[in-house]
Scaffold this active site. Structure first.
Site, PDB file in Angstrom:
ATOM      1  N   HIS A 244     -14.341  37.683  11.187  1.00  0.00           N
ATOM      2  CA  HIS A 244     -13.767  38.849  11.862  1.00  0.00           C
ATOM      3  C   HIS A 244     -13.970  38.690  13.364  1.00  0.00           C
ATOM      4  O   HIS A 244     -15.006  38.184  13.808  1.00  0.00           O
ATOM      5  CB  HIS A 244     -14.462  40.106  11.336  1.00  0.00           C
ATOM      6  N   ARG A 287      -8.365  39.420  12.224  1.00  0.00           N
ATOM      7  CA  ARG A 287      -8.642  38.562  11.071  1.00  0.00           C
ATOM      8  C   ARG A 287      -7.373  37.808  10.704  1.00  0.00           C
ATOM      9  O   ARG A 287      -6.280  38.161  11.159  1.00  0.00           O
ATOM     10  CB  ARG A 287      -9.105  39.411   9.873  1.00  0.00           C
ATOM     11  N   TYR A 296      -8.702  43.468  20.485  1.00  0.00           N
ATOM     12  CA  TYR A 296      -9.120  42.082  20.295  1.00  0.00           C
ATOM     13  C   TYR A 296      -8.774  41.213  21.491  1.00  0.00           C
ATOM     14  O   TYR A 296      -9.154  40.032  21.523  1.00  0.00           O
ATOM     15  CB  TYR A 296      -8.518  41.521  19.005  1.00  0.00           C
ATOM     16  N   ASP A 349      -3.638  50.303  21.172  1.00  0.00           N
ATOM     17  CA  ASP A 349      -3.721  49.222  20.182  1.00  0.00           C
ATOM     18  C   ASP A 349      -2.434  48.399  20.177  1.00  0.00           C
ATOM     19  O   ASP A 349      -2.418  47.190  20.405  1.00  0.00           O
ATOM     20  CB  ASP A 349      -3.998  49.898  18.826  1.00  0.00           C
TER      21      ASP A 349
END
Length: 431
Positions: A244, A287, A296, A349
């Site tokens: 992850h 992931r 991320y 996001d």
């Protein structure tokens, strides 16, 4: 007869997201549709819509994409004013709100008045448990996650006035970290709580910044982290689980803090992390086979400077780039600036999602990583769009500015190490 390419077309050719290969980068489900593949196609459609709108705007505004600083700062300062009456859903995450907002502001180079800095430090102090560690809010139980956030927030405020660092009771913090320590070298997130690699990173980061890291505190910890690296190359939250992005950052950053980066299969981590940058969107997924997510940008993007540092010092790899991180820095900036800026301030996001301080913080942190290369004696900036998009450089291991890290190390290096014997006292002995 050869003619010069129109100026507007030359401008468009500078951007990866507008290349003729965009359609070829779309996800191919090979005729077998699933819920996951349908979601991926929906995200790609929304991202392509953003990129096509951007393409049209280039004809009018040649300096786009533009970081909407004023809107983001307004959103952040409003959140800072509402700390004492936090959102109900974030009632147990108030030190996190302090950190997310303050770190975003330091990247945007927005100063905080000293009076306000002292007020925030006082609020964080009210989140400190009498027996050590920080809670998600006043009168709550201490937890390693808000402890990490509280220490980071105070380190940022120390650039304004270093007296805020005295809020941290270092002896009690050390005792708390020792109570959270498990026999296999890991750390519980809280009393009776889960054990995972997040706890390890949060504990080690707070300990290193405040100069309370002892051999006793970290005994066996590198072994636990090593067992969390998976066959894919990334790190899982616990041995045997799936790799992850957030856990991978925690794992490699924790090994840096321990000085045991030789325990990591760096080549495998590099391969896995590089493959998490999505082909069409340009951002990172958390992931394998998951959707792109702005947060991320840092959790995955921040791994690359760490890997670069390790490979420079340990492997001396001749194939290592002397001037770039090992991911597509421009593509990540395009995703953040074109797809992740909310029209009313704050970052998100992915297109269509609501804004929040968490994604604002980690989108900006990832943007900073993508803009600044620091390798050995070479410093090189890669900034797309308007030159004013440039953010302050980030120290990736702590996700703080370089000044905040140096301030903490300088201040706490003058302090004595904690009394490790105190950490073994029971509840009745520690009053």
């Amino acid at each position: 007869m050869l003619t010069d390419k129109p100026c507007a077309e030359m401008e468009k050719s500078r951007f990866r997201c507008l290349s003729v290969n965009s359609e070829k980068r779309k996800f191919e489900d090979e005729g077998i549709a699933t819920k996951t593949s349908d979601e991926q196609k929906q995200v790609e459609a929304s991202v392509l819509k953003c990129y096509n709108t951007f393409k049209s705007s280039l004809d009018i505004y040649p300096d786009v994409p533009f970081l909407e600083r004023e809107s983001h700062v307004e959103f952040l300062l409003k959140g800072l004013r509402n700390l004492s009456s936090s959102y109900e859903c974030l009632d147990s995450s108030r030190p996190w709100l302090c950190y997310w907002i303050l770190h975003s502001l330091e990247l945007l180079e927005v100063p905080i008045p000293e009076e306000r800095a002292l007020e925030i430090a006082n609020f964080i102090g009210r989140c400190q448990d009498p027996r050590g560690g920080f809670a998600g809010g006043p009168m709550q139980f201490p937890h390693l996650a808000p402890t990490y956030a509280a220490v980071n927030a105070l380190c940022i405020l120390a650039n304004i006035t270093e007296k805020v660092l005295d809020v941290i009771d270092r002896q009690k913090l050390y005792e708390y970290l020792m109570r959270m320590k498990t026999e296999d070298g890991a750390f519980k997130m809280h009393d009776g709580g889960e054990v995972d690699i997040r706890g390890v990173y949060c504990a080690l980061s707070a300990a290193r910044l405040t100069n309370i890291m002892t051999k006793e505190l970290v005994e066996g910890t590198a072994d636990f982290i090593t067992r969390c690296q998976t066959y894919e190359g990334g790190f899982a939250g616990f041995p045997g689980m799936e790799a992850h992005g957030g856990y991978s950052f925690c794992g490699i950053a924790a090994l840096v803090l321990l000085g045991h980066t030789e325990r990591c299969d760096v080549q495998a981590l590099l391969r896995w992390t590089a493959n998490r940058q999505t082909r069409l969107e340009g951002g990172f997924q958390g992931r394998t086979n998951k959707l792109v997510d702005g947060c991320y940008s840092f959790w995955q993007g921040g791994i690359f400077p760490i890997i670069h540092m390790i490979m420079c010092t340990e492997d001396d790899d001749p194939n290592l780039s002397p001037g770039r991180w090992m991911f597509h820095q421009e593509a990540l900036q395009e995703y953040i600036l074109i797809c992740c800026q909310h029209c009313y301030g704050g970052l998100i996001d992915k297109p269509g999602k609501p804004r929040d301080h968490y994604h604002t913080c980690y989108c900006l942190s990832g943007l900073s990583v993508a803009q600044h290369f620091v390798g050995g004696s070479l410093t090189q900036d890669v900034v797309i769009g308007n030159p004013q998009n440039k953010l302050r450089p980030v120290q990736p291991v702590y996700n703080l500015s370089l000044d905040s890290v140096m301030m903490a190390h300088k201040y706490f290096s003058k302090k004595n190490m904690p009394n490790s014997q105190e950490a073994h006292k029971g509840p009745s002995d520690s009053s």
